[in-house]
Design a protein around this motif. Sequence first.
Motif, PDB file in Angstrom:
ATOM      1  N   GLN A 419       0.840  -1.192   0.000  1.00 24.72           N
ATOM      2  CA  GLN A 419       0.000   0.000   0.000  1.00 24.72           C
ATOM      3  C   GLN A 419       0.877   1.243   0.000  1.00 24.72           C
ATOM      4  OE1 GLN A 419      -2.980  -0.034   3.064  1.00 24.72           O
ATOM      5  NE2 GLN A 419      -3.643   2.050   2.670  1.00 24.72           N
ATOM      6  N   GLY A 420       0.591   2.142  -0.966  1.00 21.09           N
ATOM      7  CA  GLY A 420       1.399   3.347  -1.111  1.00 21.09           C
ATOM      8  C   GLY A 420       2.598   3.180  -2.022  1.00 21.09           C
ATOM      9  N   GLY A 421       2.873   1.952  -2.467  1.00 20.84           N
ATOM     10  CA  GLY A 421       4.012   1.715  -3.342  1.00 20.84           C
ATOM     11  C   GLY A 421       3.607   1.605  -4.800  1.00 20.84           C
ATOM     12  N   ASP A 422       4.532   1.140  -5.631  1.00 21.50           N
ATOM     13  CA  ASP A 422       4.299   0.932  -7.055  1.00 21.50           C
ATOM     14  C   ASP A 422       4.308  -0.564  -7.345  1.00 21.50           C
ATOM     15  OD1 ASP A 422       4.355   3.654  -7.221  1.00 21.50           O
ATOM     16  OD2 ASP A 422       6.390   3.767  -8.080  1.00 21.50           O
ATOM     17  N   ARG A 451      -2.056   7.468 -12.455  1.00 19.71           N
ATOM     18  CA  ARG A 451      -1.497   6.365 -11.661  1.00 19.71           C
ATOM     19  C   ARG A 451      -1.352   5.077 -12.462  1.00 19.71           C
ATOM     20  NH1 ARG A 451      -3.399   3.822  -7.690  1.00 19.71           N
ATOM     21  NH2 ARG A 451      -5.606   3.992  -8.254  1.00 19.71           N
ATOM     22  N   SER A 463       0.943   3.186  -9.832  1.00 18.21           N
ATOM     23  CA  SER A 463       1.687   3.946  -8.829  1.00 18.21           C
ATOM     24  C   SER A 463       0.790   4.270  -7.652  1.00 18.21           C
ATOM     25  CB  SER A 463       2.242   5.236  -9.432  1.00 18.21           C
ATOM     26  OG  SER A 463       3.033   4.956 -10.562  1.00 18.21           O
ATOM     27  N   ASN A 464       1.420   4.490  -6.440  1.00 13.07           N
ATOM     28  CA  ASN A 464       0.696   4.877  -5.213  1.00 13.07           C
ATOM     29  C   ASN A 464      -0.504   3.962  -5.008  1.00 13.07           C
ATOM     30  OD1 ASN A 464       0.102   6.287  -2.905  1.00 13.07           O
ATOM     31  ND2 ASN A 464      -0.952   7.969  -3.982  1.00 13.07           N
ATOM     32  N   THR A 466      -3.464   1.638  -3.748  1.00  9.51           N
ATOM     33  CA  THR A 466      -4.434   1.726  -2.647  1.00  9.51           C
ATOM     34  C   THR A 466      -5.182   0.406  -2.554  1.00  9.51           C
ATOM     35  OG1 THR A 466      -6.262   2.540  -3.990  1.00  9.51           O
ATOM     36  CG2 THR A 466      -4.693   4.187  -3.163  1.00  9.51           C
ATOM     37  N   ASP A 469      -7.258  -0.883  -5.497  1.00  8.36           N
ATOM     38  CA  ASP A 469      -6.630  -1.493  -6.676  1.00  8.36           C
ATOM     39  C   ASP A 469      -6.656  -3.014  -6.629  1.00  8.36           C
ATOM     40  OD1 ASP A 469      -5.931   0.937  -7.926  1.00  8.36           O
ATOM     41  OD2 ASP A 469      -4.205   1.158  -6.584  1.00  8.36           O
ATOM     42  N   ASP A 580       7.688  -5.618  -0.368  1.00  9.22           N
ATOM     43  CA  ASP A 580       8.541  -4.449  -0.186  1.00  9.22           C
ATOM     44  C   ASP A 580       9.807  -4.844   0.556  1.00  9.22           C
ATOM     45  OD1 ASP A 580       7.563  -4.941   2.294  1.00  9.22           O
ATOM     46  OD2 ASP A 580       6.750  -2.952   2.673  1.00  9.22           O
TER      47      ASP A 580
END
Length: 1018
Positions: A419-422, A451, A463-464, A466, A469, A580
Amino acid sequence: MLLFWHLSESFTGLHLSEVQLGPVFTKQPGSVVFPLQHGENRKEVVFSCEAQGHPPPFYRWKLNDSFIHPRPGSRYSLVGGNLHISRLNKDEDVGIYQCLGSNSFGTIVSREASLFIYLPFCKTHRRNPVRVREGQGVVLLCGPPSHSGELTFKWIFNEYPSFVTQDTRRFVSQKTGNLYIAKVDPSDVGNYTCVVTNTVTKSSVQGPPTPLVLRVDGVMGEYEPKIEVQFPEVVPVAKSSTVKLECFALGNPVPTISWRREGGASFGRKVDVNKASGVLEIPYFQMEDAGVYECVAENSRGRNLVKGKLSFYAAPQLTEKPQDVQKTIDDTLVWECKANGKPKPSYRWLKNGEPLDHMEDRLQVNNGVLNITSLNLADIGMYQCVAENRHGRVFTNAELPIAPDFSQNLLKAQTLARQGGDVLIECKPRMSPRGIISWRKGKEALRENHRVTVLDNGSLRISNVTRLDDGLYTCVARNQFGVASSAGSLLVKEPTAITSPAGHLDVTVGESIVLPCQVSHDPTLELKFTWFFNEQLIHFGNLWAFFEKVGGRSSGDIMIRNIQPKHAGKYTCAVQTKVDSVSIATDVVVRGPPGPPGDCRVTAVTENTASVSWAPGADNYSPILSYAIQARTPFFLGWQAVNTVPKLLGGKQLSATVIDLNPWVEYEFRVLATNSIGTGEPSRPSKKARTRETPPRVTPARVNGGGGGHSELVITWEPVPEELQSGSGFGYVVAFRPLGAQGWMQAAVTSPEASRYVFKNESIPPFSPYQVKVGVYNNRGEGPFSPVTTIHSAEEEPSRAPGRLRARSVSASEVEVTWKPLAWSNRRILGYELQYWSERQKPDTASVIRTVGNKTSVLIRDLEGRCTYYVSLRAYNSAGVGPQSNTVNVTTKKPPPSQAPGKIMWNTSNSKVILRWDQVHALENESEVTGYKVETGRPSVVETNSTSLELSLPVNQDYVIQIKPFSEGGEGRSSRQITIPKIAGGLWRICRVMIPVLLCTSFLLSKAISKLYCCRFY
């Protein structure tokens, strides 16, 4: 799964301009023949090449199978697909050219085209006259230049335009260009010039004139035909071509020429015999024209014949070509290529201009048929079949595309994202040509925004990320040959974070520390902890024994045990999950002994000192308190501490003077630093430095002497070690004088390794006392002398022989020798040298025994029994031996008996042991027995001249009995050992011993007589 759709279904939304097509030649290069004049280099040649395809093809060229690389300013340039060659060079540009057309779909290779450059006749001087008799035949040589293509030949007679007319007497070969005259007439005298015309370039050149002169020494008589122009034994002829056979003969009279086929076969109507039957021409050559042809030349003097075979050949011509096909992944491809030709063509296949790899199992080529199983994307491209024989080759092209396919590259079933990453969802369908890729989320088409992006390679980037997605994503691939899709889910996870703060640790060598790495993370994800030291991965195990993992499931703590200075640096904990990765760094400072000082060097030297300087090394986070200097030389092992000024070297001291060094010695120095933790590693050694020379100060030790030869004074000493010689050119001064004299005699010994000096003079009395001392010197001067020592000169050997030499046989193996000693005079007697040898030996092989001192007898041992020996004696001292005494002889006694005592018996009576044994009888060559020695295992030996002996009963220990006879010849063989046990209580025993049977009998027991009889026999 079949992924091949109809074009109308699969190609919706694709523009025709986007359809990819492999290259196809519309124009191919042809061979070029080019004349080039001497010194001419401005000519240009162009090879044409043109192909169509989408994307438009680009072009490359090969010369003799090597790529041409056109560059600005070079002689090669490309205009479209055409190759321009300027400033022609005959040595570099002649060869076989091929054009290669390529686009993103593949590569094809053109037919071969050759470039031939030739030079015309060079201007030459007039040829030498050809002299012949009238009636003789002659050949005039043309000698045409190198060429490509067909040439024609004519000859000018005297002047242009008067050409030689061909008839039965004269013939011009169109193969060699030579002029043949069967029979020379006076009208033939003149100048002849060969004219050569190239049928390709239509250019003509003339050779130099050749004069024909008639000789005046007679007329040639008649002779039979001699065929000078003939054709090869085998002539290969291409299908539908025209073949010409030449035949001409010299002779007198002029020969007639006729033609025929072997076996009497008739000529076809198309066959033409012209030029007075000198040429046979067969147009439009076919298989039935092949065979053996004969040329017959005859005149009144005889006939001659030549023949040759015309063989039919044909360059390959394609009869079946492979066609473009559309295949799917894992399908099978079969392409057939056939061609006619003679000899039968062979086949090979090219892919994108390169030979196919026949080593691959799924690819087979058999007689022009190409079979590829289990097709994959690597197989797409342009294929060419090459049919060839030795007369030519032909090319044909075919294109292999692939419809879209996901079978080998499905989308990942699950893609995890933080979450918050690509996140990147890869889409890699196999298809050729490349088509269009689109995406769906669920059942809805996915639209790009700030995005969400579809990359050029078809992959999807978000991107980014949530929680919204999350979902099912489908990738759809299309080209003109089909459509396919693949789907996968995206799962969004909580991010991972390290809760331990970044830090800085300050520790001391030998301590153990823990580096923390605590994290918070999504509970559904597994953690992987990885540690790096100065960006190098730490492998926990034997090679990294200092490091140990001590963390739990959510902790990656590590412990460093017994930390050392090499462990100082940056430690990074990297935490990785499937979505991550995060990391944290900790700087560790290790305080320890100092590092090695640097730049240790010698700045100055004297005879006994050296100035040394150095640079401080790393203090390892603890100030340097002191330094120490060590030295080594070639003369002692290892490094030694040295004295310095100042005596104590503080932590700020970076130079010092080393004292108490030996002159003229090569030294190396090193420096060690010490702090509150300890002493560190030494510096690198300085360069070698040698102290200066001084006169020597150390004298030789252990000065002594004596011995030597007649009239010699020998002086010895222990050489001075090299490290104490103080300079080069070292040597010794040896001084000596008779005891009581005032002046010294001196001699120089120049070798520093010398350890003795010998002074020889006939006036030196033997064994006279002398005072000696040894001094030293080198190139810098003389040193001191050793203390004075008294020695003696060499003595003379004894001058008299010993007297009253006597020899007496003691036994069979021993002889006693006695003599009267010599009185001492001015010649010392140190001892006597005795020589002895047997009657079977020569005196020069005698054995020698030397005595020391004033001894007057010797016992010679280990001699042979009943043998005569010769003995002589002489005195000796340090100078040598004296004269030999008279020789005496002595005969050893007979050997002792060789038989051992047998039938040994013993019994006990009261407190006694009684031994009995059989008498030993000597053999004829042995000395008679005079007695027996009885050994009881105790220090004493009992002798007796009888065959019995009475002993006391053994009390404290057993008897171990051995009996041996003796005679004047010595002791004989011993018996076997027997054991008599010690007494136990008041028991009486009677034992008898005989060899070799052991019996034991107990009998006669009664109250009146308490006796036990026990018999043993050996």
